[in-house]
Design a protein around this motif. Structure first.
Motif, PDB file in Angstrom:
ATOM      1  N   ILE A  18       0.844  -1.195   0.000  1.00 37.88           N
ATOM      2  CA  ILE A  18       0.000   0.000   0.000  1.00 37.88           C
ATOM      3  C   ILE A  18       0.876   1.239   0.000  1.00 37.88           C
ATOM      4  O   ILE A  18       1.641   1.478   0.938  1.00 37.88           O
ATOM      5  N   ARG A  19       0.764   2.014  -1.054  1.00 36.37           N
ATOM      6  CA  ARG A  19       1.464   3.292  -1.129  1.00 36.37           C
ATOM      7  C   ARG A  19       0.468   4.404  -0.835  1.00 36.37           C
ATOM      8  O   ARG A  19      -0.713   4.289  -1.178  1.00 36.37           O
ATOM      9  N   THR A  20       0.973   5.470  -0.251  1.00 33.73           N
ATOM     10  CA  THR A  20       0.083   6.544   0.197  1.00 33.73           C
ATOM     11  C   THR A  20       0.462   7.878  -0.432  1.00 33.73           C
ATOM     12  O   THR A  20       1.623   8.285  -0.386  1.00 33.73           O
ATOM     13  N   HIS A  21      -0.543   8.518  -1.019  1.00 32.98           N
ATOM     14  CA  HIS A  21      -0.380   9.907  -1.458  1.00 32.98           C
ATOM     15  C   HIS A  21      -0.875  10.799  -0.329  1.00 32.98           C
ATOM     16  O   HIS A  21      -2.035  10.708   0.094  1.00 32.98           O
ATOM     17  N   ASP A  22       0.001  11.652   0.184  1.00 28.02           N
ATOM     18  CA  ASP A  22      -0.324  12.488   1.336  1.00 28.02           C
ATOM     19  C   ASP A  22      -0.994  13.785   0.915  1.00 28.02           C
ATOM     20  O   ASP A  22      -0.415  14.588   0.166  1.00 28.02           O
ATOM     21  N   LEU A  23      -2.223  13.982   1.386  1.00 29.04           N
ATOM     22  CA  LEU A  23      -2.895  15.262   1.195  1.00 29.04           C
ATOM     23  C   LEU A  23      -2.284  16.280   2.144  1.00 29.04           C
ATOM     24  O   LEU A  23      -1.948  15.958   3.293  1.00 29.04           O
ATOM     25  N   ARG A  24      -2.128  17.518   1.679  1.00 24.55           N
ATOM     26  CA  ARG A  24      -1.424  18.526   2.476  1.00 24.55           C
ATOM     27  C   ARG A  24      -2.395  19.505   3.124  1.00 24.55           C
ATOM     28  O   ARG A  24      -3.356  19.946   2.493  1.00 24.55           O
ATOM     29  N   GLU A  25      -2.105  19.808   4.353  1.00 20.55           N
ATOM     30  CA  GLU A  25      -2.920  20.780   5.083  1.00 20.55           C
ATOM     31  C   GLU A  25      -2.878  22.143   4.393  1.00 20.55           C
ATOM     32  O   GLU A  25      -3.880  22.864   4.364  1.00 20.55           O
ATOM     33  N   CYS A  26      -1.731  22.486   3.802  1.00 22.24           N
ATOM     34  CA  CYS A  26      -1.610  23.789   3.130  1.00 22.24           C
ATOM     35  C   CYS A  26      -2.497  23.881   1.886  1.00 22.24           C
ATOM     36  O   CYS A  26      -2.788  24.974   1.401  1.00 22.24           O
ATOM     37  N   ASP A  27      -2.934  22.733   1.362  1.00 26.31           N
ATOM     38  CA  ASP A  27      -3.857  22.705   0.224  1.00 26.31           C
ATOM     39  C   ASP A  27      -5.303  22.548   0.676  1.00 26.31           C
ATOM     40  O   ASP A  27      -6.192  22.312  -0.152  1.00 26.31           O
ATOM     41  N   GLY A  28      -5.531  22.667   1.975  1.00 28.67           N
ATOM     42  CA  GLY A  28      -6.870  22.442   2.503  1.00 28.67           C
ATOM     43  C   GLY A  28      -7.286  20.991   2.400  1.00 28.67           C
ATOM     44  O   GLY A  28      -8.471  20.670   2.360  1.00 28.67           O
ATOM     45  N   PHE A  29      -6.292  20.095   2.336  1.00 23.89           N
ATOM     46  CA  PHE A  29      -6.500  18.650   2.188  1.00 23.89           C
ATOM     47  C   PHE A  29      -7.182  18.288   0.865  1.00 23.89           C
ATOM     48  O   PHE A  29      -7.738  17.204   0.731  1.00 23.89           O
ATOM     49  N   ALA A  30      -7.134  19.197  -0.107  1.00 23.62           N
ATOM     50  CA  ALA A  30      -7.719  18.905  -1.421  1.00 23.62           C
ATOM     51  C   ALA A  30      -6.752  18.060  -2.239  1.00 23.62           C
ATOM     52  O   ALA A  30      -5.526  18.201  -2.131  1.00 23.62           O
ATOM     53  N   LEU A  31      -7.292  17.185  -3.059  1.00 16.45           N
ATOM     54  CA  LEU A  31      -6.463  16.419  -3.988  1.00 16.45           C
ATOM     55  C   LEU A  31      -6.055  17.337  -5.131  1.00 16.45           C
ATOM     56  O   LEU A  31      -6.887  18.064  -5.687  1.00 16.45           O
ATOM     57  N   THR A  32      -4.783  17.317  -5.479  1.00 17.02           N
ATOM     58  CA  THR A  32      -4.258  18.171  -6.545  1.00 17.02           C
ATOM     59  C   THR A  32      -3.542  17.306  -7.589  1.00 17.02           C
ATOM     60  O   THR A  32      -3.419  16.088  -7.438  1.00 17.02           O
ATOM     61  N   ASP A  33      -3.004  17.963  -8.613  1.00 16.90           N
ATOM     62  CA  ASP A  33      -2.267  17.249  -9.661  1.00 16.90           C
ATOM     63  C   ASP A  33      -1.023  16.549  -9.125  1.00 16.90           C
ATOM     64  O   ASP A  33      -0.445  15.713  -9.834  1.00 16.90           O
ATOM     65  N   ARG A  34      -0.629  16.837  -7.906  1.00 20.08           N
ATOM     66  CA  ARG A  34       0.516  16.150  -7.308  1.00 20.08           C
ATOM     67  C   ARG A  34       0.315  14.642  -7.301  1.00 20.08           C
ATOM     68  O   ARG A  34       1.271  13.866  -7.355  1.00 20.08           O
ATOM     69  N   VAL A  35      -0.947  14.204  -7.231  1.00 17.22           N
ATOM     70  CA  VAL A  35      -1.218  12.772  -7.144  1.00 17.22           C
ATOM     71  C   VAL A  35      -0.749  12.029  -8.389  1.00 17.22           C
ATOM     72  O   VAL A  35      -0.417  10.836  -8.333  1.00 17.22           O
ATOM     73  N   LEU A  36      -0.698  12.717  -9.534  1.00 13.71           N
ATOM     74  CA  LEU A  36      -0.308  12.060 -10.780  1.00 13.71           C
ATOM     75  C   LEU A  36       1.120  11.532 -10.709  1.00 13.71           C
ATOM     76  O   LEU A  36       1.434  10.501 -11.335  1.00 13.71           O
ATOM     77  N   ALA A  37       1.979  12.195  -9.939  1.00 13.78           N
ATOM     78  CA  ALA A  37       3.358  11.722  -9.803  1.00 13.78           C
ATOM     79  C   ALA A  37       3.428  10.413  -9.038  1.00 13.78           C
ATOM     80  O   ALA A  37       4.357   9.617  -9.225  1.00 13.78           O
ATOM     81  N   ASP A  38       2.457  10.169  -8.161  1.00  9.25           N
ATOM     82  CA  ASP A  38       2.431   8.924  -7.389  1.00  9.25           C
ATOM     83  C   ASP A  38       1.699   7.799  -8.105  1.00  9.25           C
ATOM     84  O   ASP A  38       1.771   6.638  -7.691  1.00  9.25           O
ATOM     85  N   LEU A  39       0.990   8.137  -9.188  1.00  7.43           N
ATOM     86  CA  LEU A  39       0.268   7.121  -9.951  1.00  7.43           C
ATOM     87  C   LEU A  39       1.225   6.555 -11.004  1.00  7.43           C
ATOM     88  O   LEU A  39       1.091   6.792 -12.202  1.00  7.43           O
ATOM     89  N   THR A  40       2.198   5.794 -10.535  1.00  6.97           N
ATOM     90  CA  THR A  40       3.252   5.258 -11.385  1.00  6.97           C
ATOM     91  C   THR A  40       2.785   3.981 -12.091  1.00  6.97           C
ATOM     92  O   THR A  40       1.813   3.345 -11.668  1.00  6.97           O
ATOM     93  N   PRO A  41       3.471   3.575 -13.175  1.00  9.68           N
ATOM     94  CA  PRO A  41       3.022   2.412 -13.949  1.00  9.68           C
ATOM     95  C   PRO A  41       2.957   1.102 -13.169  1.00  9.68           C
ATOM     96  O   PRO A  41       2.251   0.182 -13.586  1.00  9.68           O
ATOM     97  N   ASP A  42       3.676   1.002 -12.065  1.00 11.03           N
ATOM     98  CA  ASP A  42       3.652  -0.247 -11.299  1.00 11.03           C
ATOM     99  C   ASP A  42       2.498  -0.305 -10.300  1.00 11.03           C
ATOM    100  O   ASP A  42       2.345  -1.298  -9.578  1.00 11.03           O
ATOM    101  N   VAL A  43       1.666   0.725 -10.267  1.00 12.32           N
ATOM    102  CA  VAL A  43       0.477   0.707  -9.403  1.00 12.32           C
ATOM    103  C   VAL A  43      -0.629  -0.051 -10.129  1.00 12.32           C
ATOM    104  O   VAL A  43      -1.037   0.317 -11.229  1.00 12.32           O
TER     105      VAL A  43
END
Length: 350
Positions: free
Chosen positions: A112-137
């Motif tokens: 289980i890999r975790t993408h961390d939502l950031r408090e500075c973003d108001g815990f909103a999901l952002t485009d940062r998640v795309l970097a964690d969505l790697t081909p081996d997922v």
């Protein structure tokens, strides 16, 4: 005693008001309750294992072919079935998020890999998640509105995530159990273009039917949906649950009335929490996540007053100062705010 890390545990303690479980404050639709009361008392017959009538009604409500719909014993049943069907080596979840995804993934020993939502973003999901969505997922879980933050995933971002997943053969599960409380489009609109997308919904929250355990998946890949179906118990959805769910879908205007009521009460509750010195995360769901400014066990303090709330003391990216409350009826919300104000001397100066 076996551990339990969800809301709704009204069985371990005396509870007058349960604010820990995010159930529609309007209660079960009248039509669903009437259907339950009309159920035959003779339960010798097995329930319909394929939920044929309910599947047809769900498909009509979603505007999709019946072959795209699979009825399940609630959303948690769907999550576990998906994990058993796919047996992913690697999966992606977000945090803070619903712990049930991790529970299902651990049953198949997935990494289980975790993408961390950031408090500075108001815990909103952002485009940062795309970097964690790697081909081996192999499998990715998303929730909109997210639980426990109440933040929806922006429609354009959601499609970019699903498209990225499709391009690398990752199955994306979008949990929409709370979407009926928000004014946002469903990811079901993407299913035709992206067969590896599975959208999960349930009657649990939106229709106040948590005790009946009934939900559904939408996926345009028939072979994938058949695998998910094959990984569940036969006759998983009881006859009363099917009858109540079928009737709930027929109640005209119920969800529209729900959204209007919850929106008004959510604003009232958020304002009252803020006036008590609490930091409230903006939400589009029927619950509010907030932070107490000092180390104080608000859950224990309110439980002494007969009110149960949800603590996130052990949650990654939150901690012991973070709590969640459901949006309930106005009278119940008034009572909650009163009791919080009574104990607020722990963090507010006189």
């Amino acid at each position: 005693m076996r551990p339990y890390d969800h809301g709704g545990d009204v069985y371990s303690h005396p509870v007058e008001l349960d604010f820990s479980s995010n159930i529609n404050p309007m209660g079960m639709p009248d039509a669903a309750l009437a259907a339950l009361c009309a159920c035959p008392t003779d339960f010798e017959a097995y329930p319909d294992p394929r939920c044929l009538q309910l599947t047809s009604a769900v498909a009509q409500a979603e505007g999709v072919p019946e072959s795209w719909v699979l009825c399940t014993a609630g959303a948690s049943d769907a999550f576990l079935r998906v994990c058993l069907a796919l047996r992913p080596r690697t999966a992606l979840v977000v945090s803070p998020g619903f712990s049930g995804y991790g529970h299902s993934l651990r049953q198949v020993d997935a990494e289980i890999r975790t993408h961390d939502l950031r408090e500075c973003d108001g815990f909103a999901l952002t485009d940062r998640v795309l970097a964690d969505l790697t081909p081996d997922v192999d499998l990715a879980f998303l929730c909109t509105p997210n639980n426990p933050t109440g933040c929806t995933v922006e429609a354009g971002l959601l499609e970019r995530i699903v498209a990225r997943a499709a391009a690398q053969d990752t199955v994306a599960v979008v949990d929409e159990c709370f979407l009926d409380f928000a004014d946002q489009p469903s990811a079901v609109r993407l299913c035709a273009a992206y067969p590896q997308l599975i959208v999960v919904k349930a009657f649990t929250k939106s229709y106040a039917m948590a005790g009946l355990r009934v939900g559904w998946c939408v996926c345009s890949d028939g072979a994938l949906l058949d695998r998910v179906y094959g990984c569940g118990a036969e006759w998983a959805v009881s006859s009363p649950a099917q009858a109540a769910a079928l009737a709930a879908l027929s109640e005209a205007g119920y969800l529209e009335r729900t959204r209007a009521y919850v929106a008004a009460e959510r604003a009232y509750l958020a304002s009252g929490l803020a006036e008590s010195g609490l930091r409230v995360v903006p939400s589009e769901a029927n619950y509010l996540l907030f932070q107490v400014p000092v180390a104080f066990d608000l859950k224990a303090a309110l439980l002494e007053r007969g009110i149960l709330i949800r603590s996130f003391a052990d949650c990654r990216n939150l901690g012991p100062t973070w709590f969640r409350v459901a949006v309930r009826t106005h009278r119940e919300n008034v009572r909650l705010l009163h009791e919080i104000q009574e104990v607020s001397c722990a963090w507010q100066r006189p």
